[in-house]
Design a protein around this motif. Structure first.
Motif, PDB file in Angstrom:
ATOM      1  N   ILE A  65      -4.951  15.461 -29.588  1.00 41.01           N
ATOM      2  CA  ILE A  65      -6.228  15.525 -28.873  1.00 41.01           C
ATOM      3  C   ILE A  65      -6.095  14.897 -27.490  1.00 41.01           C
ATOM      4  O   ILE A  65      -6.593  15.429 -26.489  1.00 41.01           O
ATOM      5  CB  ILE A  65      -7.331  14.819 -29.698  1.00 41.01           C
ATOM      6  CG1 ILE A  65      -7.565  15.590 -31.005  1.00 41.01           C
ATOM      7  CG2 ILE A  65      -8.620  14.713 -28.882  1.00 41.01           C
ATOM      8  CD1 ILE A  65      -8.501  14.872 -31.961  1.00 41.01           C
ATOM      9  N   TYR A  66      -5.386  13.770 -27.408  1.00 40.54           N
ATOM     10  CA  TYR A  66      -5.202  13.079 -26.116  1.00 40.54           C
ATOM     11  C   TYR A  66      -4.385  13.947 -25.145  1.00 40.54           C
ATOM     12  O   TYR A  66      -4.717  14.077 -23.965  1.00 40.54           O
ATOM     13  CB  TYR A  66      -4.513  11.745 -26.366  1.00 40.54           C
ATOM     14  CG  TYR A  66      -4.187  10.995 -25.098  1.00 40.54           C
ATOM     15  CD1 TYR A  66      -5.177  10.295 -24.409  1.00 40.54           C
ATOM     16  CD2 TYR A  66      -2.894  10.999 -24.584  1.00 40.54           C
ATOM     17  CE1 TYR A  66      -4.892   9.611 -23.238  1.00 40.54           C
ATOM     18  CE2 TYR A  66      -2.588  10.326 -23.409  1.00 40.54           C
ATOM     19  CZ  TYR A  66      -3.598   9.630 -22.739  1.00 40.54           C
ATOM     20  OH  TYR A  66      -3.303   8.970 -21.581  1.00 40.54           O
ATOM     21  N   ILE A  67      -3.283  14.540 -25.674  1.00 43.05           N
ATOM     22  CA  ILE A  67      -2.443  15.395 -24.816  1.00 43.05           C
ATOM     23  C   ILE A  67      -3.239  16.584 -24.300  1.00 43.05           C
ATOM     24  O   ILE A  67      -3.134  16.969 -23.123  1.00 43.05           O
ATOM     25  CB  ILE A  67      -1.201  15.861 -25.601  1.00 43.05           C
ATOM     26  CG1 ILE A  67      -0.286  14.683 -25.891  1.00 43.05           C
ATOM     27  CG2 ILE A  67      -0.447  16.936 -24.818  1.00 43.05           C
ATOM     28  CD1 ILE A  67       0.886  15.016 -26.783  1.00 43.05           C
ATOM     29  N   GLN A  68      -4.054  17.196 -25.174  1.00 39.24           N
ATOM     30  CA  GLN A  68      -4.865  18.337 -24.757  1.00 39.24           C
ATOM     31  C   GLN A  68      -5.807  17.958 -23.620  1.00 39.24           C
ATOM     32  O   GLN A  68      -5.950  18.695 -22.635  1.00 39.24           O
ATOM     33  CB  GLN A  68      -5.646  18.870 -25.953  1.00 39.24           C
ATOM     34  CG  GLN A  68      -6.481  20.116 -25.638  1.00 39.24           C
ATOM     35  CD  GLN A  68      -7.226  20.619 -26.851  1.00 39.24           C
ATOM     36  OE1 GLN A  68      -7.326  19.932 -27.878  1.00 39.24           O
ATOM     37  NE2 GLN A  68      -7.760  21.829 -26.759  1.00 39.24           N
ATOM     38  N   ARG A  69      -6.444  16.812 -23.748  1.00 43.03           N
ATOM     39  CA  ARG A  69      -7.366  16.355 -22.694  1.00 43.03           C
ATOM     40  C   ARG A  69      -6.615  16.091 -21.390  1.00 43.03           C
ATOM     41  O   ARG A  69      -7.076  16.446 -20.304  1.00 43.03           O
ATOM     42  CB  ARG A  69      -8.083  15.084 -23.141  1.00 43.03           C
ATOM     43  CG  ARG A  69      -9.111  15.325 -24.252  1.00 43.03           C
ATOM     44  CD  ARG A  69      -9.706  14.013 -24.719  1.00 43.03           C
ATOM     45  NE  ARG A  69     -10.694  14.222 -25.788  1.00 43.03           N
ATOM     46  CZ  ARG A  69     -11.262  13.236 -26.481  1.00 43.03           C
ATOM     47  NH1 ARG A  69     -10.949  11.978 -26.213  1.00 43.03           N
ATOM     48  NH2 ARG A  69     -12.137  13.511 -27.424  1.00 43.03           N
ATOM     49  N   GLN A  70      -5.419  15.461 -21.499  1.00 40.59           N
ATOM     50  CA  GLN A  70      -4.660  15.157 -20.289  1.00 40.59           C
ATOM     51  C   GLN A  70      -4.177  16.430 -19.582  1.00 40.59           C
ATOM     52  O   GLN A  70      -4.160  16.499 -18.355  1.00 40.59           O
ATOM     53  CB  GLN A  70      -3.449  14.273 -20.647  1.00 40.59           C
ATOM     54  CG  GLN A  70      -3.826  12.878 -21.115  1.00 40.59           C
ATOM     55  CD  GLN A  70      -4.664  12.129 -20.078  1.00 40.59           C
ATOM     56  OE1 GLN A  70      -4.310  12.086 -18.913  1.00 40.59           O
ATOM     57  NE2 GLN A  70      -5.780  11.555 -20.531  1.00 40.59           N
TER      58      GLN A  70
ATOM     59  N   LYS B 137      -2.516   9.137 -36.359  1.00 46.06           N
ATOM     60  CA  LYS B 137      -1.974   8.941 -35.022  1.00 46.06           C
ATOM     61  C   LYS B 137      -1.494  10.270 -34.417  1.00 46.06           C
ATOM     62  O   LYS B 137      -1.668  10.524 -33.218  1.00 46.06           O
ATOM     63  CB  LYS B 137      -0.815   7.941 -35.059  1.00 46.06           C
ATOM     64  CG  LYS B 137      -1.229   6.520 -35.389  1.00 46.06           C
ATOM     65  CD  LYS B 137      -2.118   5.938 -34.280  1.00 46.06           C
ATOM     66  CE  LYS B 137      -2.469   4.494 -34.568  1.00 46.06           C
ATOM     67  NZ  LYS B 137      -3.348   3.915 -33.508  1.00 46.06           N
TER      68      LYS B 137
ATOM     69  N   ASN C 248      -2.637  13.351 -35.056  1.00 42.45           N
ATOM     70  CA  ASN C 248      -3.786  14.158 -34.647  1.00 42.45           C
ATOM     71  C   ASN C 248      -4.453  13.588 -33.400  1.00 42.45           C
ATOM     72  O   ASN C 248      -4.871  14.339 -32.503  1.00 42.45           O
ATOM     73  CB  ASN C 248      -4.796  14.246 -35.794  1.00 42.45           C
ATOM     74  CG  ASN C 248      -4.263  15.050 -36.973  1.00 42.45           C
ATOM     75  OD1 ASN C 248      -3.395  15.907 -36.799  1.00 42.45           O
ATOM     76  ND2 ASN C 248      -4.761  14.772 -38.168  1.00 42.45           N
ATOM     77  N   SER C 249      -4.544  12.244 -33.332  1.00 44.16           N
ATOM     78  CA  SER C 249      -5.134  11.630 -32.129  1.00 44.16           C
ATOM     79  C   SER C 249      -4.278  11.907 -30.905  1.00 44.16           C
ATOM     80  O   SER C 249      -4.797  12.133 -29.803  1.00 44.16           O
ATOM     81  CB  SER C 249      -5.273  10.113 -32.345  1.00 44.16           C
ATOM     82  OG  SER C 249      -6.115   9.839 -33.444  1.00 44.16           O
ATOM     83  N   MET C 250      -2.958  11.891 -31.082  1.00 42.05           N
ATOM     84  CA  MET C 250      -2.053  12.152 -29.960  1.00 42.05           C
ATOM     85  C   MET C 250      -2.234  13.570 -29.431  1.00 42.05           C
ATOM     86  O   MET C 250      -2.247  13.804 -28.219  1.00 42.05           O
ATOM     87  CB  MET C 250      -0.605  11.935 -30.399  1.00 42.05           C
ATOM     88  CG  MET C 250       0.426  12.200 -29.304  1.00 42.05           C
ATOM     89  SD  MET C 250       2.112  12.076 -29.926  1.00 42.05           S
ATOM     90  CE  MET C 250       2.132  13.508 -31.023  1.00 42.05           C
TER      91      MET C 250
END
Length: 526
Positions: free
Chosen positions: A301-306, A295, A297-299
Motif C-alpha cells: 500500500i505504501y509503495i503504491q501511494r509513493q 507488514k 500488505n502495508s508495504m
C-alpha cells in the motif's frame, strides 16, 4: 550461430546506414545552401573572371572538410564542365593529383554512392575513398549539364562499422568487387578471390540505401569452441542446480515451501506494477507468519501511494518549470489594461494604435494560454507573422518574414514559443545600423527522424567569440536569456536528442539550426 550471423549483419547494416546518413545530410546541406548556390551561379555566369566567388566557394568547401571527420575532399562540377574543389589530403584548392581524376559520377536522381577500388597516395600512405554525389538543388535544370557535388569519404569510416572486433568482421561489396575490407590489400579484388570457405562462413545482406552488399565473415572454429564451452557451463549449472534442489527439498518442509512460493509470486506481480495483490492469511499453517503478512500488505500500500505521488510530482514539476520559463506576468491584468487602452485609442480615432493593441493582445493571449501545450507549425508561423509586424512598427523597420515550408509539414506539431526568442534576437540585433533589404527566412525539413528548422537572416552576423558562446550549452548567456530558456525547454520536452547550434559570417548572414526528434504525438490529426 544463425542468430549471431543475423545479429551481426543487422548491426553492420544499421551502422552503415548511420554513416551514410551522416554524410548524406552533409551533402544535402551543401547542395541546398543558398550562399553556395549563389556562388556557383555567379561563377557560371562570369566564367574564369569571377575569381572572388571562386575563392569564397573554395573557402566554404575547405570549411566543410575541416569541420567533419572523415571527409578528405569535395568537388563541385559547374554546368559548363569546369570544377571547383578542395583537396583535404593536400590542403589545396589549386591542384590535386587525385581529386579531379576521380571525377563526379553521373547523378540522375537522388544520391549516388561509389566505392573507389584504387587508392590515392598521401605522404606515401595509401588511402581508399568512398564517394557520395548529388545534384545542386534547383540549379542548372534548364541547361545541358546539371551542376553537381561529390564528397570523398575515407574508407576507414566504413571499415570501422563493419569490423568492431569480437566475432564481427566483414567486407563491403560493389557487385562482386571488394570496396572496403579489414585488409586493404583485398580492396579491388573480386569477392571469390579473397574468400576462405574452409575456415569461414560468408553471409551477405544487400543495403537498400547505398546499393552495396555487406558480406559478413564468420570464423567457424571460434563458434565451435564457444559452443563446447557453453555445453560445459550448462552441464555444471545443471549439476549444481540439481544438488541445491535436493538439499533444499531435504531441509525445507512442504508448508514453508508453499508460503515462500506464494510470497515470491506476490512480489513478482508487484514488480510488474500490480499493486492490488495482497498476501493471503497463512497463520493457520505457520502462526509466526501473521506479522510478516501485515507488514507485507502495508508495504505494498505504501509503495503504491509513493508511485502515484512520484508520478504527480513529476508532472507538476514539468508544468511548473515550463510555466516559470514561459510566463512571468499576470495575463488577465494585461488583457484588461490593453482593452482599456484600446477603447481610449478608438475614442481618439487612433485606429493604427488600436490595430497594434489588438495584435499585441492576440500575441499575449497566444503566449500565455495553455503555455505548455503543443501547436501546429501553421499556427506558430501565423503568430510569428504578427510578432514580426509588431516588431517592425516598434523598431521602425520593414523586415520581411519568408517561410520556406512544404505544405505537407505545416501540420506537424511542436511546443509553442520555441522560435520566438530567435526571431526577437534577429529583430533587435541582426539589422542594427544596417540598411537595405532586411529578410528573415524560416525553413522546415525532415532529416534522419528529426524536424530540422532553420532561421536565417541577412544581417550583420555574429562575432566569433559570441558565436562560440552561443554554441556552448554550459556558457552564461548573460542578456540572451531567451536562448538559454529555449535550450532548457528543448531538454525538458524532447530530452538530449534536441539540438540547437548557430553558424554565422560577419556582414553576410546568421543561420540557426534546431533539430527536434519527430515523435508520434507531433503528427497533427489534420
Amino acid at each position: 550461430m544463425e542468430k549471431r550471423i543475423d545479429s551481426n549483419l543487422n548491426t553492420s547494416n544499421q551502422g552503415l546506414e548511420m554513416v551514410f546518413e551522416k554524410y548524406t545530410t552533409i551533402l544535402y546541406d551543401l547542395c541546398t545552401d543558398k550562399e553556395i548556390l549563389n556562388m556557383v551561379e555567379r561563377i557560371d555566369a562570369a566564367g574564369d573572371e569571377e575569381e572572388e566567388s571562386t575563392r569564397m566557394l573554395q573557402y566554404r568547401l575547405e570549411e566543410i572538410c575541416s569541420r567533419y571527420e572523415g571527409i578528405k575532399g569535395i568537388m563541385i562540377s559547374l554546368t559548363d564542365g569546369r570544377t571547383v574543389f578542395y583537396d583535404g589530403l593536400g590542403s589545396s584548392s589549386v591542384s590535386s593529383p587525385w581529386i579531379e581524376e576521380l571525377g563526379i559520377p553521373e547523378v540522375k536522381m537522388g544520391n549516388v554512392y561509389r566505392g573507389i577500388s584504387e587508392p590515392v597516395i598521401d605522404n606515401g600512405k595509401e588511402i581508399y575513398l568512398f564517394q557520395i554525389a548529388g545534384n545542386l538543388e534547383s540549379y542548372g535544370s534548364g541547361g545541358k549539364h546539371q551542376a553537381a557535388a561529390v564528397i570523398n569519404i575515407e574508407e576507414e569510416q566504413i571499415c570501422k562499422v563493419l569490423n568492431s572486433g569480437g566475432f564481427r568482421h566483414g567486407y563491403l561489396l560493389d557487385g562482386d568487387i571488394v570496396v572496403s575490407a579489414p585488409s586493404k590489400s583485398d580492396i579491388g579484388c573480386r569477392c571469390k578471390e579473397v574468400m576462405d570457405t574452409e575456415t569461414n562462413q560468408y553471409t551477405c545482406l544487400f543495403n537498400q540505401a547505398s546499393g552495396f552488399t555487406i558480406c559478413n565473415i564468420q570464423p567457424v572454429r571460434a563458434y565451435k569452441d564457444l559452443l563446447h564451452i557453453q555445453y560445459l557451463i550448462l552441464g555444471i549449472i545443471v549439476l549444481v542446480s540439481g544438488f541445491v534442489v535436493v538439499i533444499l527439498a531435504y531441509l525445507i518442509r512442504k508448508p514453508y515451501l508453499k508460503v515462500v512460493n506464494d510470497y515470491v509470486d506476490a512480489m513478482s506481480r508487484v514488480e510488474k506494477g500490480d499493486f492490488t495483490v495482497r498476501a493471503r492469511e497463512k497463520t493457520r499453517i505457520i502462526p509466526d507468519m501473521g506479522r510478516i503478512e501485515n507488514k507485507f500488505n502495508s508495504m505494498i500500500i505504501y509503495i503504491q501511494r509513493q508511485v502515484e505521488l512520484g508520478k504527480q510530482a513529476t508532472q507538476e514539476r514539468k508544468r511548473v518549470q515550463a510555466t516559470t520559463l514561459e510566463a512571468q506576468i499576470a495575463p488577465h491584468f494585461l488583457y484588461n489594461a490593453l482593452d482599456m487602452i484600446n477603447w481610449k485609442a478608438i475614442e481618439n480615432e487612433q485606429y493604427e494604435i488600436s490595430e497594434m493593441l489588438g495584435i499585441l493582445g492576440d500575441i499575449l493571449r497566444y503566449s500565455v494560454k495553455n503555455i505548455d501545450d503543443m501547436t501546429t507549425l501553421r499556427t506558430e508561423f501565423q503568430w510569428l507573422e504578427h510578432y514580426v509586424w509588431l516588431g517592425n512598427v516598434e523598431l521602425s523597420r520593414k523586415t520581411k518574414l519568408k517561410l520556406e515550408v512544404p505544405e505537407e509539414l505545416m501540420e506537424l506539431r511542436i511546443h509553442k514559443l520555441l522560435l520566438q526568442p530567435f526571431i526577437e534576437n534577429a529583430l533587435k540585433y541582426a539589422f542594427l545600423n544596417k540598411g537595405g533589404n532586411d529578410v528573415l527566412v524560416v525553413g522546415v525539413g525532415l532529416a534522419g527522424g528529426q524536424i530540422h528548422i532553420t532561421i536565417e537572416d541577412n544581417g550583420k552576423g555574429i562575432e566569433a567569440g559570441l558565436l562560440r558562446k552561443l554554441n556552448d550549452e554550459t556558457a552564461d548567456m548573460g542578456e540572451h536569456v531567451g536562448i538559454a530558456n529555449v535550450r532548457k525547454r528543448l531538454k525538458l520536452y524532447y530530452g538530449e536528442e534536441a539540438v540547437v547550434y548557430f553558424e554565422s559570417i560577419l556582414d553576410s548572414y546568421t543561420r540557426i539550426h534546431l533539430f527536434i526528434p519527430l515523435m508520434a504525438e507531433m503528427q497533427s490529426n489534420g
